[in-house]
Design a protein around this motif. Structure first.
Motif, mmCIF file in Angstrom:
data_model
loop_
_atom_site.group_PDB
_atom_site.id
_atom_site.type_symbol
_atom_site.label_atom_id
_atom_site.label_comp_id
_atom_site.label_asym_id
_atom_site.label_seq_id
_atom_site.Cartn_x
_atom_site.Cartn_y
_atom_site.Cartn_z
ATOM 1 N N THR A 171 0.822 -1.211 0.000
ATOM 2 C CA THR A 171 0.000 0.000 0.000
ATOM 3 C C THR A 171 0.858 1.266 0.000
ATOM 4 O O THR A 171 0.340 2.370 -0.074
ATOM 5 N N ASP A 172 2.196 1.098 0.080
ATOM 6 C CA ASP A 172 3.085 2.257 -0.041
ATOM 7 C C ASP A 172 3.822 2.126 -1.384
ATOM 8 O O ASP A 172 4.732 1.328 -1.539
ATOM 9 N N GLU A 173 3.348 2.924 -2.358
ATOM 10 C CA GLU A 173 3.823 2.706 -3.721
ATOM 11 C C GLU A 173 5.291 3.054 -3.924
ATOM 12 O O GLU A 173 5.989 2.416 -4.717
ATOM 13 N N ALA A 174 5.794 4.050 -3.183
ATOM 14 C CA ALA A 174 7.203 4.421 -3.328
ATOM 15 C C ALA A 174 8.092 3.275 -2.809
ATOM 16 O O ALA A 174 9.102 2.917 -3.434
ATOM 17 N N ARG A 175 7.676 2.670 -1.686
ATOM 18 C CA ARG A 175 8.463 1.537 -1.162
ATOM 19 C C ARG A 175 8.347 0.322 -2.080
ATOM 20 O O ARG A 175 9.307 -0.422 -2.276
ATOM 21 N N LEU A 176 7.158 0.141 -2.621
ATOM 22 C CA LEU A 176 6.958 -0.966 -3.550
ATOM 23 C C LEU A 176 7.889 -0.821 -4.763
ATOM 24 O O LEU A 176 8.469 -1.797 -5.239
ATOM 25 N N ALA A 177 8.053 0.422 -5.227
ATOM 26 C CA ALA A 177 8.929 0.669 -6.381
ATOM 27 C C ALA A 177 10.355 0.223 -6.059
ATOM 28 O O ALA A 177 11.053 -0.345 -6.920
ATOM 29 N N GLU A 178 10.804 0.425 -4.832
ATOM 30 C CA GLU A 178 12.139 -0.024 -4.408
ATOM 31 C C GLU A 178 12.228 -1.546 -4.391
ATOM 32 O O GLU A 178 13.196 -2.138 -4.865
ATOM 33 N N ARG A 179 11.176 -2.184 -3.834
ATOM 34 C CA ARG A 179 11.167 -3.655 -3.779
ATOM 35 C C ARG A 179 11.158 -4.247 -5.185
ATOM 36 O O ARG A 179 11.818 -5.247 -5.454
ATOM 37 N N VAL A 180 10.423 -3.606 -6.080
ATOM 38 C CA VAL A 180 10.348 -4.097 -7.457
ATOM 39 C C VAL A 180 11.723 -3.988 -8.110
ATOM 40 O O VAL A 180 12.201 -4.907 -8.784
ATOM 41 N N ARG A 181 12.412 -2.881 -7.870
ATOM 42 C CA ARG A 181 13.735 -2.681 -8.463
ATOM 43 C C ARG A 181 14.691 -3.814 -8.013
ATOM 44 O O ARG A 181 15.391 -4.401 -8.826
ATOM 45 N N ARG A 182 14.655 -4.103 -6.710
ATOM 46 C CA ARG A 182 15.531 -5.170 -6.194
ATOM 47 C C ARG A 182 15.129 -6.531 -6.762
ATOM 48 O O ARG A 182 15.969 -7.319 -7.166
ATOM 49 N N ALA A 183 13.805 -6.788 -6.802
ATOM 50 C CA ALA A 183 13.323 -8.096 -7.270
ATOM 51 C C ALA A 183 13.676 -8.322 -8.737
ATOM 52 O O ALA A 183 13.955 -9.447 -9.155
ATOM 53 N N LEU A 184 13.697 -7.234 -9.528
ATOM 54 C CA LEU A 184 13.986 -7.386 -10.961
ATOM 55 C C LEU A 184 15.449 -7.728 -11.202
ATOM 56 O O LEU A 184 15.796 -8.274 -12.252
ATOM 57 N N GLY A 185 16.298 -7.417 -10.212
ATOM 58 C CA GLY A 185 17.729 -7.679 -10.343
ATOM 59 C C GLY A 185 18.037 -9.122 -10.704
ATOM 60 O O GLY A 185 18.864 -9.384 -11.576
ATOM 61 N N ASP A 186 17.332 -10.061 -10.051
ATOM 62 C CA ASP A 186 17.623 -11.470 -10.388
ATOM 63 C C ASP A 186 16.370 -12.222 -10.813
ATOM 64 O O ASP A 186 16.137 -13.359 -10.438
#
Ligand SMILES: C=C(O[C@@H]1C=C(C(=O)O)C=C[C@H]1O)C(=O)O
Length: 384
Positions: A36-51
């Motif tokens: 529900t926090d889109e800015a934090r989600l954007a960070e998690r997505v960036r990390r998840a896309l790494g691998d």
């Protein structure tokens, strides 16, 4: 890869997006990311896309993630992603698909109540120091047979050769399907683009009336006010992220197969490449195209005056890749499809100059994108 093939391979729960430039099909979900926090989600997505096994994360942002009960943003890193060029003309050769007529249509609220809410909004704008608020209404359609979102998507792609035609899986096995004209944000390298829309008139089958409607929109002071509030807000929201920003002073007339709009193309040069398309979409959303100005007071007024949850309507749909590139469209001209029912949504911007009857008609006209794709008789939903 043929875009028509991607459309035929789409299955419920997949992510599908067709634009004037490309078609994307994301199948299955290797990883699901909600929050529900889109800015934090954007960070998690960036990390998840790494691998990740595939190059993108794709999905939907709600209108208001803090709404009652919490409506989380939902993105998936698909198990498989296929890309193709623009869908047209490839999909032209595919036959239309049958959707079927609903057994019952329930307006939420009734049309008369929506017009009253608009009149209320006009009064309260002044009292609360608001420049604009966007009010929407919904239609609940119930069917005897299961509804097939793949058939609706198929016809939407055939009908709309421009814009952003999408299907995305929602929590609970539901599907958001629609065709939006409005680009919230795209980022490619350091180039960012937004194409906000506000100001509307219906298209007409009669070429003379159609042209007159477009000209009336271009000449309408009320619609230019509605649009200026939006274009200014989008430029201001993008400015801190850009070392250069180009925001034309006047909007242009743009069209979909069912509506005329005023649109402004705002382009910028990103100052910091670490800011991804999803970060930018989250920073811009909700714009005054679907909420109002100032944002917080407008959101409160929306909650007071609309007797339903917007859910993923008036949110955003799109994708982001490991480089931070991506594109996000505003989720309008859409429906939320459940097993044997679906909910259609349409709204419009209210400014002090707005007329309640005209606003009701505008929402009816905006239902036409989905009504056409469902094969409903022309003008049939306008009764509701
Ligand atoms: C809110 C909707 O559309 C938005 C509102 C518009 C308006 O008020 O003129 C025009 C385009 C969209 O930004 C909708 O289609 O539901």
């Amino acid at each position: 890869m043929d875009a028509a093939r991607l459309l035929e391979d789409y299955a419920r729960g997949d992510f599908f997006l067709a634009t004037a430039h490309r078609t994307i099909l994301g199948s299955g979900a290797a990883t699901e990311l909600t929050g529900t926090d889109e800015a934090r989600l954007a960070e998690r997505v960036r990390r998840a896309l790494g691998d990740a096994p595939t190059p993108i994360a794709a999905g939907v942002l709600p209108f208001d993630s803090a709404a009652d009960g919490g409506t989380p943003a939902r993105l998936v890193i698909p198990e498989g992603v296929r890309f193709a060029g623009r869908p047209h003309p490839a999909v032209d050769r595919l036959p239309r698909r049958h959707v079927g007529l609903p057994e019952r249509v329930t307006p939420v609220p009734e049309g008369r109540r929506h017009a009253e809410a608009v009149a209320d909004a006009v009064r309260r704008l002044g009292e609360r120091g608001l420049r604009k608020v966007v009010l929407a209404r919904a239609l609940d359609l119930e069917f005897a047979e299961p509804v097939r979102p793949e058939a609706i998507l198929h016809n939407l792609v055939k009908d709309n050769d421009r814009g952003y035609t999408f299907a995305a899986g929602l929590p609970g096995g539901r599907t958001l399907v629609g065709s939006s004209p409005e680009l919230l944000l795209s980022r490619q390298g350091d180039r960012v683009v937004s194409h906000p829309h506000a100001g509307s008139m219906p298209r007409s089958a009669d070429p003379v009336t159609d042209r007159q409607n477009g000209e009336a929109l271009l000449a309408s002071r009320k619609d230019h006010i509605e649009h200026a509030v939006l274009a200014e807000a989008v430029a201001e929201a993008l400015r801190p992220f850009c070392r250069k920003l180009d925001a034309p002073e006047k909007p242009e007339l743009v069209s979909t197969p069912t509506m005329w709009h005023l649109g402004t193309t705002i382009t910028g040069e990103l100052a910091d490449r670490d800011v991804t398309a999803l970060h930018l979409a989250a920073a811009l959303h909700p714009t005054p195209a679907i909420c109002g100005t100032p944002t917080e007071s407008a959101r409160e007024l929306v909650t007071e005056l609309e007797p339903f949850e917007r859910g993923y309507y008036a949110g955003a749909v799109g994708w982001v890749d490991a480089e931070g590139d991506g594109e996000w469209a505003v989720t309008i001209r859409c429906a939320e499809v459940a097993e044997r029912s679906l909910r259609l949504y349409a709204g419009g911007g209210i400014v002090p100059e707005s007329d309640p009857g005209a606003e009701l008609d505008e929402t009816s006209a905006k239902f036409a994108t989905l009504a056409e794709a469902m094969g409903l008789p022309r003008g049939w939903l306008a009764e509701f």
